[in-house]
Design an enzyme around this catalytic site. Structure first.
Site, PDB file in Angstrom:
ATOM      1  CE1 TYR A 118      -3.662  -2.385   5.796  1.00  0.00           C
ATOM      2  CE2 TYR A 118      -3.288  -0.263   4.725  1.00  0.00           C
ATOM      3  CZ  TYR A 118      -3.631  -1.600   4.648  1.00  0.00           C
ATOM      4  OH  TYR A 118      -3.938  -2.170   3.433  1.00  0.00           O
ATOM      5  CB  SER A 128      -0.880   0.007   1.251  1.00  0.00           C
ATOM      6  OG  SER A 128      -1.513   1.258   1.428  1.00  0.00           O
TER       7      SER A 128
END
Length: 272
Positions: free
Chosen positions: A157, A144
């Site tokens: 995250y 990501s």
């Protein structure tokens, strides 16, 4: 497409969202796909049926990849059914959004356990089987932009995805001698059920219209990226990051500078 005809793949977290799109596009390209799911067999059955409907083959396999023993057992079971392994896609992830000082530590640790440790267990166990078989292979890690963008409210995250990138690049270095390639994909803002955890439909509609491409990305677009990285024509690509984000990381918010200048500046004369 038959770019991956005869190839055998496993996709973690493939029962919905990006993982589902990847599984279906691999099947469309001719691969047989092990569809990993954690807790919803009905969703996995839907993915298996869709894979078969586009000309590939698939079956479901249950495992919580954040548990090392389950991830390794999933790999062994899948390989027994597939008869070998050519492609591993580490996709399973979890995220909970809180400011650091307000974090629920159970949720924080779950994000790390699934998104970082789960990715490691899948990559490690898949690579071990590929090395043992001695026929090379492809590993794709779905990471990501959070790996390098410090998004507030998503510390766990962010941490996990930064680790994913370093893991994948290190794996690419260590596995090259075995003809195993390992690459990374950075998706942008993708139209998945997971986004509904954080945003309303109205927010998704209005905010996505402001993006450079005026829409959210679709899971199948990430799947096509995986197919590209795994085909034989891409055999010289390893340790690389493929960004599929519709330009979301470009400085598109600064376009006002060009637009305002164009609207207010007088034309230059030839002798100026």
């Amino acid at each position: 497409m038959t770019e991956l005809s005869g190839k055998r793949a496993i996709v973690s977290g493939a029962s919905l969202g990006i993982g589902r799109g990847i599984a279906v596009e691999l099947a469309r390209a001719g691969a047989t796909v092990a569809v990993n799911y954690r807790s919803n067999p009905d969703q996995a059955d839907e993915v298996v049926a869709e894979c078969k409907s586009v000309g590939g083959d698939a079956f479901k396999v249950q495992a919580d990849v954040s548990v090392q023993e389950e991830a390794e057992a999933m790999m062994r079971t899948s390989i027994e059914t597939l008869g070998g392994l050519d492609i591993v896609v580490s996709n399973a992830a979890y995220s909970d959004r809180h400011l650091m000082l307000e974090s629920d530590m159970l949720e924080f640790r779950k994000t790390i356990d699934v998104s970082m440790w789960g990715a490691f267990y899948v990559v490690r166990s898949g690579a071990a089987e590929m090395v043992k078989a001695g026929k090379g292979g492809n590993i794709v890690v779905i990471s990501s932009p959070h790996a390098h963008l410090a998004m507030p409210g998503a510390m766990a995250y962010n941490m996990a995805k930064a680790a994913n990138d370093q893991m994948a690049r290190t794996a690419a270095c260590e596995l090259a001698q075995h003809r195993i390639r390992c690459n990374i994909i950075h998706p942008g803002w993708i139209n998945t059920p997971g986004e509904r955890k954080f945003f309303s439909e109205e927010t998704l509609k209005t905010e996505s219209a402001k993006l450079p491409m005026k829409r959210l990305g679709e899971p199948k677009e990430i799947g096509r990226g995986v197919v590209f990285l795994c085909r034989e024509e891409s055999e010289y690509i390893t340790g690389s990051t493929l960004t599929i984000d519709g330009g979301i990381q470009l400085p598109w918010r600064d376009m006002f500078r060009v637009e305002e200048t164009a609207a207010t500046a007088k034309p230059m004369q030839d002798n100026e």
